[in-house]
Design an enzyme around this catalytic site. Structure first.
Site, PDB file in Angstrom:
ATOM      1  CE  LYS A  49      26.954  36.293  22.333  1.00 16.56           C
ATOM      2  NZ  LYS A  49      26.399  34.939  22.237  1.00 16.56           N
ATOM      3  CD  GLN A  93      27.454  32.483  24.720  1.00 19.76           C
ATOM      4  OE1 GLN A  93      26.679  33.346  24.301  1.00 19.76           O
ATOM      5  NE2 GLN A  93      28.578  32.196  24.095  1.00 19.76           N
ATOM      6  CG  ASP A 116      22.156  32.572  18.712  1.00 17.10           C
ATOM      7  OD1 ASP A 116      22.558  33.370  17.849  1.00 17.10           O
ATOM      8  OD2 ASP A 116      22.888  32.104  19.594  1.00 17.10           O
TER       9      ASP A 116
HETATM   10  N1  LIG Z   1      24.287  30.793  21.486  1.00 13.58           N
HETATM   11  C1  LIG Z   1      25.504  31.010  20.998  1.00 13.58           C
HETATM   12  N2  LIG Z   1      26.575  30.476  21.606  1.00 13.58           N
HETATM   13  C2  LIG Z   1      27.806  30.700  21.071  1.00 13.58           C
HETATM   14  C3  LIG Z   1      27.962  31.508  19.921  1.00 13.58           C
HETATM   15  C4  LIG Z   1      26.811  32.052  19.309  1.00 13.58           C
HETATM   16  O1  LIG Z   1      26.864  32.754  18.260  1.00 13.58           O
HETATM   17  N3  LIG Z   1      25.593  31.787  19.891  1.00 13.58           N
HETATM   18  N4  LIG Z   1      29.228  31.771  19.423  1.00 13.58           N
HETATM   19  C5  LIG Z   1      30.423  31.407  20.140  1.00 13.58           C
HETATM   20  C6  LIG Z   1      31.097  32.523  20.881  1.00 13.58           C
HETATM   21  N5  LIG Z   1      30.699  33.922  20.617  1.00 13.58           N
HETATM   22  C7  LIG Z   1      29.453  34.309  20.898  1.00 13.58           C
HETATM   23  O2  LIG Z   1      28.730  33.760  21.666  1.00 13.58           O
HETATM   24  C8  LIG Z   1      31.672  34.903  20.248  1.00 13.58           C
HETATM   25  C9  LIG Z   1      33.005  34.614  20.129  1.00 13.58           C
HETATM   26  C10 LIG Z   1      33.936  35.619  19.857  1.00 13.58           C
HETATM   27  C11 LIG Z   1      33.539  36.920  19.678  1.00 13.58           C
HETATM   28  C12 LIG Z   1      34.494  38.031  19.418  1.00 13.58           C
HETATM   29  O3  LIG Z   1      34.086  39.146  19.172  1.00 13.58           O
HETATM   30  N6  LIG Z   1      35.802  37.792  19.495  1.00 13.58           N
HETATM   31  C13 LIG Z   1      36.780  38.817  19.326  1.00 13.58           C
HETATM   32  C14 LIG Z   1      38.066  38.455  20.062  1.00 13.58           C
HETATM   33  C15 LIG Z   1      37.862  38.348  21.542  1.00 13.58           C
HETATM   34  C16 LIG Z   1      39.182  38.168  22.281  1.00 13.58           C
HETATM   35  O4  LIG Z   1      40.119  38.897  21.982  1.00 13.58           O
HETATM   36  O5  LIG Z   1      39.220  37.300  23.152  1.00 13.58           O
HETATM   37  C17 LIG Z   1      37.098  38.999  17.842  1.00 13.58           C
HETATM   38  O6  LIG Z   1      36.945  38.043  17.065  1.00 13.58           O
HETATM   39  O7  LIG Z   1      37.494  40.098  17.484  1.00 13.58           O
HETATM   40  C18 LIG Z   1      32.207  37.210  19.781  1.00 13.58           C
HETATM   41  C19 LIG Z   1      31.288  36.212  20.074  1.00 13.58           C
HETATM   42  C20 LIG Z   1      30.201  30.280  21.147  1.00 13.58           C
HETATM   43  N7  LIG Z   1      28.895  30.185  21.666  1.00 13.58           N
END
Ligand SMILES: Nc1nc2c(c(=O)[nH]1)N[C@@H](CN(C=O)c1ccc(C(=O)N[C@@H](CCC(=O)O)C(=O)O)cc1)CN2
Length: 282
Positions: A49, A93, A116
């Protein structure tokens, strides 16, 4: 073979457009991110992020909470951020350290900084289908942007949301309902037979339960839109909650990685910018 809902490409376009808007804006947004540095996932996602925000011109302030943090100690941090005029958006988060009540902390964030959309005011607006602009949880909002980008209209469709978390299931169901779908929410207490029967009828399936391969090909209707919100690591590789063979039956599918994940981050940045603009109009 399912067509791919390419979140990586759509998110890139969103970030490019946002970069131009932020550059033109009078106030540069500042996003505060409160997170548990001992959680591997949180460290990874907060880093992602932070880098994405910097590229579009949004400043971030990372606040790592102590391992022995309590609900009350994090609420005090949030109260300070609420009062800090240099902070436009606050992101909590998830998950916070064990023993901390995440929902109580979400509820403490000032509604205008709750980018969020996890506090009760913004969730209430979503469930009331208020027409004004307010922040909505980034993952389900990103899913809706993706559907819209590919011209997939939920109106009149049967949608099944698997999962009922504040981050995903509840707001996803509300967004689909607000878009005139007929929505059912399944969750950990839905028995397997009922779940399969619901899924086999569904035109749209959105799943976020954190179990690799949870949704099987046999459960999916031919041509359905399958939105995989799962983010699991198996043998060091990212994978979702939907087994690979679903691609042979679905009409549309979000890949993992490269589907919903990048949309979550781009949407979070978009919401931070929108919140900053709205604060300027107060
Ligand atoms: N307050 C929040 N906490 C959490 C959220 C949220 O939206 N708000 N979501 C999840 C985790 N998350 C963002 O925080 C998140 C997870 C995954 C990805 C992402 O881009 N993943 C990639 C792959 C990454 C890799 O290879 O390891 C993909 O899908 O292409 C972005 C954000 C939990 N907590």
């Amino acid at each position: 073979m399912a067509k791919i809902l390419d979140g990586k490409a759509v998110a890139k376009k969103m970030r490019e457009q946002l970069t131009v808007l932020v550059e033109r804006a009078e106030v540069k947004p500042t996003l505060a991110v409160v997170f548990d540095p001992n959680d591997d996932g949180s460290r990874l996602y907060v880093g992602m992020k932070q880098r994405a925000a910097a590229k579009v011109g949004i400043q971030t302030r990372d606040i790592a909470v102590a391992p022995d943090a309590t609900t009350a100690s994090i609420e005090r941090i949030v109260a300070e951020l609420n009062a800090d005029e240099s902070v436009n958006g606050i992101l909590i988060q998830a998950p916070l350290p064990a023993g901390v009540d995440d929902a109580a902390v979400f509820a403490m964030v000032a509604p205008e900084k709750d980018i969020d959309g996890l506090g009760v005011t913004n969730q209430g607006r979503l469930f009331a289908n208020e027409t004004s602009t307010y922040p909505v949880a980034a993952t389900p909002k990103g899913v809706m942007t993706l559907l819209n980008h590919y011209g997939i209209d939920p109106r009149g469709k049967k949608a099944v949301v698997v999962g009922r978390s504040q981050l995903f299931g509840r707001p996803m169901a509300a967004l689909l309902l607000n878009a005139d779908a007929t929505v059912t929410i399944a969750h950990r207490y839905t028995d397997e037979q009922t779940l399969t029967a619901l899924l086999q009828e569904a035109d749209i399936v959105a799943v976020g339960v954190g179990i690799p391969g949870f949704i099987k090909k046999e459960q999916i209707k031919e041509g359905a839109v399958v939105l995989d919100v799962g983010m699991n690591l198996v043998d060091g590789k990212a994978c979702g909650d939907v087994e690979a063979a679903v691609a042979d039956r679905a009409g549309w599918l979000t890949p993992v990685p490269g589907g919903v994940g990048p949309m979550t981050i781009a949407t979070l940045l978009e919401s931070t910018f929108e919140a900053t603009l709205a604060q300027g109009q107060e």
